[in-house]
Design a protein around this motif. Structure first.
Motif, PDB file in Angstrom:
ATOM      1  N   ASP A 250       0.842  -1.190   0.000  1.00 31.13           N
ATOM      2  CA  ASP A 250       0.000   0.000   0.000  1.00 31.13           C
ATOM      3  C   ASP A 250       0.882   1.247   0.000  1.00 31.13           C
ATOM      4  N   PRO A 251       1.060   1.874  -1.150  1.00 28.47           N
ATOM      5  CA  PRO A 251       1.912   3.078  -1.204  1.00 28.47           C
ATOM      6  C   PRO A 251       1.311   4.255  -0.452  1.00 28.47           C
ATOM      7  N   ASN A 252       0.016   4.184  -0.153  1.00 28.29           N
ATOM      8  CA  ASN A 252      -0.664   5.291   0.523  1.00 28.29           C
ATOM      9  C   ASN A 252      -0.875   5.014   2.023  1.00 28.29           C
ATOM     10  N   PHE A 253      -0.110   4.082   2.574  1.00 34.21           N
ATOM     11  CA  PHE A 253      -0.302   3.776   3.995  1.00 34.21           C
ATOM     12  C   PHE A 253      -0.020   5.003   4.857  1.00 34.21           C
ATOM     13  N   HIS A 254      -0.827   5.160   5.884  1.00 31.30           N
ATOM     14  CA  HIS A 254      -0.619   6.237   6.841  1.00 31.30           C
ATOM     15  C   HIS A 254      -1.158   5.806   8.202  1.00 31.30           C
ATOM     16  N   TRP A 255      -0.567   6.337   9.257  1.00 31.02           N
ATOM     17  CA  TRP A 255      -1.053   6.073  10.607  1.00 31.02           C
ATOM     18  C   TRP A 255      -2.348   6.847  10.841  1.00 31.02           C
ATOM     19  N   GLY A 256      -3.096   6.422  11.837  1.00 35.58           N
ATOM     20  CA  GLY A 256      -4.292   7.157  12.213  1.00 35.58           C
ATOM     21  C   GLY A 256      -5.554   6.631  11.557  1.00 35.58           C
ATOM     22  N   TRP A 257      -6.503   7.537  11.343  1.00 32.29           N
ATOM     23  CA  TRP A 257      -7.806   7.164  10.789  1.00 32.29           C
ATOM     24  C   TRP A 257      -7.685   6.758   9.330  1.00 32.29           C
ATOM     25  N   GLN A 258      -8.360   5.666   8.975  1.00 34.78           N
ATOM     26  CA  GLN A 258      -8.315   5.133   7.613  1.00 34.78           C
ATOM     27  C   GLN A 258      -9.570   5.523   6.836  1.00 34.78           C
ATOM     28  N   ASP A 259      -9.517   5.291   5.522  1.00 37.79           N
ATOM     29  CA  ASP A 259     -10.655   5.630   4.662  1.00 37.79           C
ATOM     30  C   ASP A 259     -11.869   4.770   5.000  1.00 37.79           C
ATOM     31  N   GLU A 260     -13.042   5.270   4.678  1.00 33.07           N
ATOM     32  CA  GLU A 260     -14.285   4.586   5.044  1.00 33.07           C
ATOM     33  C   GLU A 260     -14.400   3.216   4.396  1.00 33.07           C
ATOM     34  N   ASP A 261     -13.927   3.072   3.161  1.00 31.45           N
ATOM     35  CA  ASP A 261     -14.071   1.782   2.490  1.00 31.45           C
ATOM     36  C   ASP A 261     -13.136   0.709   3.080  1.00 31.45           C
ATOM     37  N   MET A 262     -12.231   1.108   3.969  1.00 37.37           N
ATOM     38  CA  MET A 262     -11.329   0.154   4.612  1.00 37.37           C
ATOM     39  C   MET A 262     -11.680  -0.063   6.084  1.00 37.37           C
ATOM     40  N   GLN A 263     -12.831   0.414   6.511  1.00 29.59           N
ATOM     41  CA  GLN A 263     -13.209   0.278   7.910  1.00 29.59           C
ATOM     42  C   GLN A 263     -13.546  -1.170   8.249  1.00 29.59           C
ATOM     43  N   ILE A 264     -13.153  -1.573   9.463  1.00 27.72           N
ATOM     44  CA  ILE A 264     -13.350  -2.954   9.905  1.00 27.72           C
ATOM     45  C   ILE A 264     -14.830  -3.195  10.215  1.00 27.72           C
ATOM     46  N   GLY A 265     -15.336  -4.352   9.739  1.00 27.53           N
ATOM     47  CA  GLY A 265     -16.733  -4.714   9.968  1.00 27.53           C
ATOM     48  C   GLY A 265     -17.684  -4.219   8.906  1.00 27.53           C
ATOM     49  N   ARG A 266     -17.169  -3.552   7.906  1.00 29.31           N
ATOM     50  CA  ARG A 266     -18.024  -3.019   6.839  1.00 29.31           C
ATOM     51  C   ARG A 266     -18.753  -4.173   6.160  1.00 29.31           C
ATOM     52  N   THR A 267     -20.079  -4.072   6.051  1.00 33.31           N
ATOM     53  CA  THR A 267     -20.892  -5.143   5.465  1.00 33.31           C
ATOM     54  C   THR A 267     -21.733  -4.599   4.322  1.00 33.31           C
ATOM     55  N   MET A 268     -21.947  -5.472   3.338  1.00 37.37           N
ATOM     56  CA  MET A 268     -22.734  -5.104   2.163  1.00 37.37           C
ATOM     57  C   MET A 268     -23.708  -6.228   1.863  1.00 37.37           C
ATOM     58  N   ASP A 269     -24.796  -5.893   1.241  1.00 37.56           N
ATOM     59  CA  ASP A 269     -25.790  -6.914   0.912  1.00 37.56           C
ATOM     60  C   ASP A 269     -25.453  -7.559  -0.419  1.00 37.56           C
ATOM     61  N   ALA A 270     -26.354  -8.452  -0.880  1.00 38.89           N
ATOM     62  CA  ALA A 270     -26.106  -9.195  -2.115  1.00 38.89           C
ATOM     63  C   ALA A 270     -26.058  -8.294  -3.340  1.00 38.89           C
ATOM     64  N   GLU A 271     -26.713  -7.148  -3.248  1.00 38.52           N
ATOM     65  CA  GLU A 271     -26.739  -6.227  -4.383  1.00 38.52           C
ATOM     66  C   GLU A 271     -25.585  -5.230  -4.357  1.00 38.52           C
ATOM     67  N   GLY A 272     -24.721  -5.354  -3.359  1.00 35.99           N
ATOM     68  CA  GLY A 272     -23.568  -4.462  -3.284  1.00 35.99           C
ATOM     69  C   GLY A 272     -23.837  -3.177  -2.542  1.00 35.99           C
ATOM     70  N   GLN A 273     -24.975  -3.099  -1.870  1.00 34.46           N
ATOM     71  CA  GLN A 273     -25.293  -1.903  -1.103  1.00 34.46           C
ATOM     72  C   GLN A 273     -24.707  -2.006   0.306  1.00 34.46           C
ATOM     73  N   VAL A 274     -24.215  -0.904   0.812  1.00 35.62           N
ATOM     74  CA  VAL A 274     -23.608  -0.878   2.136  1.00 35.62           C
ATOM     75  C   VAL A 274     -24.689  -1.001   3.194  1.00 35.62           C
ATOM     76  N   VAL A 275     -24.603  -2.062   3.991  1.00 31.44           N
ATOM     77  CA  VAL A 275     -25.541  -2.271   5.096  1.00 31.44           C
ATOM     78  C   VAL A 275     -25.051  -1.534   6.340  1.00 31.44           C
ATOM     79  N   TRP A 276     -23.782  -1.639   6.602  1.00 29.32           N
ATOM     80  CA  TRP A 276     -23.169  -0.893   7.702  1.00 29.32           C
ATOM     81  C   TRP A 276     -21.780  -0.469   7.249  1.00 29.32           C
ATOM     82  N   SER A 277     -21.463   0.786   7.444  1.00 37.97           N
ATOM     83  CA  SER A 277     -20.196   1.323   6.933  1.00 37.97           C
ATOM     84  C   SER A 277     -18.989   0.821   7.716  1.00 37.97           C
ATOM     85  N   GLY A 278     -19.220   0.162   8.849  1.00 40.74           N
ATOM     86  CA  GLY A 278     -18.112  -0.369   9.646  1.00 40.74           C
ATOM     87  C   GLY A 278     -17.701   0.583  10.755  1.00 40.74           C
TER      88      GLY A 278
END
Length: 326
Positions: A250-278
């Protein structure tokens, strides 16, 4: 005339003294061969000390020297192994000189880990429940943590110190108060792997990848507001699974808060919709005593934004309690 001369010469030779046989033998004694035991051999070099003669009287220091004790079982079978260049049988020791100190080589953490049981008993349980503000995610329990059931229990671990210094907790707590943090500050604790080891080297890549999948499900189930990854190595394992890569790059690694699409626990439904952003994901440094890449001041600077965020959350909680009481 010739007859008189010959008589005079014979008279002269007959009056000469006989050679002294004893003096001759004395001179010959100087050339007699003598053994090495009687006469010390000359030194070949000024840098090479001459060896003491067996007939020489031993010096008081050598005669008063005590015998060297034999190595004990702790040296033969312990973690500190003797170096291969041990001088137990050196000529200096046999000759009576003061023996040099034994050279010890400290075994590495990897060597000690190889002697540990594969799966020692683990008394540590997750501190997880719904409604938590923050969950600390470690690598796996160390041997002391597994034995005591208290997170980050080894004295060399700086976790509890950094938690207080950064402001994550308003006071410094001890490992025995691990589960108390849920009631005091809504702070939980879990690990990416459950199997205890002496160090992270004892975990396989497969264990880390499988643990990353389990961790995602845990966080999606309890849904804390935020998580802190206690160590870059843990984040690398999570990143590899999320990105489907074979290694961390990851050339863009940084300490601290990460981007939303990399949040732990992020879940999506079968259609690809975000159920919980994590859960908001904060990557911090390792607190292990074995991790000495960064200085203490540098580690504290990385943890400080998380502490500021937690201090703000505590202030909001106190304010909401005051409003509800009115």
């Amino acid at each position: 005339m010739e007859v008189l001369k010959e008589e005079e010469d014979s008279r002269r030779y007959s009056n000469s003294p006989e050679p002294d046989q004893s003096a001759f033998k004395t001179r010959m004694m100087h050339f007699q061969y003598s053994g090495a035991a009687d006469t010390p051999s000359p030194r070949r070099s000024s840098r090479i000390p001459s060896r003491p003669s067996p007939n020489n009287t031993p010096s008081p220091s050598s005669s008063a020297q005590k015998k060297r004790p034999l190595p004990t079982d702790s040296l033969l079978h312990g973690t500190d192994e003797l170096d291969e260049t041990s001088d137990l049988d050196s000529p200096a020791t046999k000759g009576g000189a003061a023996p040099p100190k034994l050279k010890k080589r400290r075994s590495t953490t990897k060597e000690r880990s190889a002697k540990d049981p594969y799966s020692p008993a683990n008394n540590l349980v997750d501190s997880l429940r719904p409604g938590l503000t923050l969950v600390c995610i470690g690598l796996n329990p160390g041997l002391m943590t597994a034995a005591t059931g208290h997170a980050y229990a080894h004295p060399s671990n700086r976790f509890w110190h950094l938690l207080h210094e950064s402001g994550v907790t308003p006071k410094k707590h001890i490992p025995a108060e691990t589960r108390d943090l849920m009631d005091l500050y809504q702070i939980g604790n879990t690990n990416i792997c459950e199997r205890p080891t002496r160090s992270g080297d004892g975990l396989s890549k497969q264990e880390l990848e499988e643990g990353a999948v389990v961790l995602e499900k845990k966080i999606a189930t309890f849904r804390p507001e935020a998580v802190v990854i206690v160590g870059k190595g843990i984040w690398e394992s999570l990143w590899i699974v999320k990105k489907g890569q074979k290694r961390f790059n990851d050339p863009n690694f940084h300490w601290g808060w990460q981007d939303e699409d990399m949040q732990i626990g992020r879940t999506m439904d079968a259609e690809g919709q975000v159920v919980w952003s994590g859960a908001r994901t904060f990557v911090a440094t390792s607190t292990s005593g074995l991790a000495a890449t960064l200085r203490p001041a540098e580690k504290l600077a990385i943890w400080k934004p998380l502490g500021d965020w937690m201090a703000l959350k505590r202030k909001e909680t106190r304010a909401s309690k005051l409003v509800s009481s009115d």
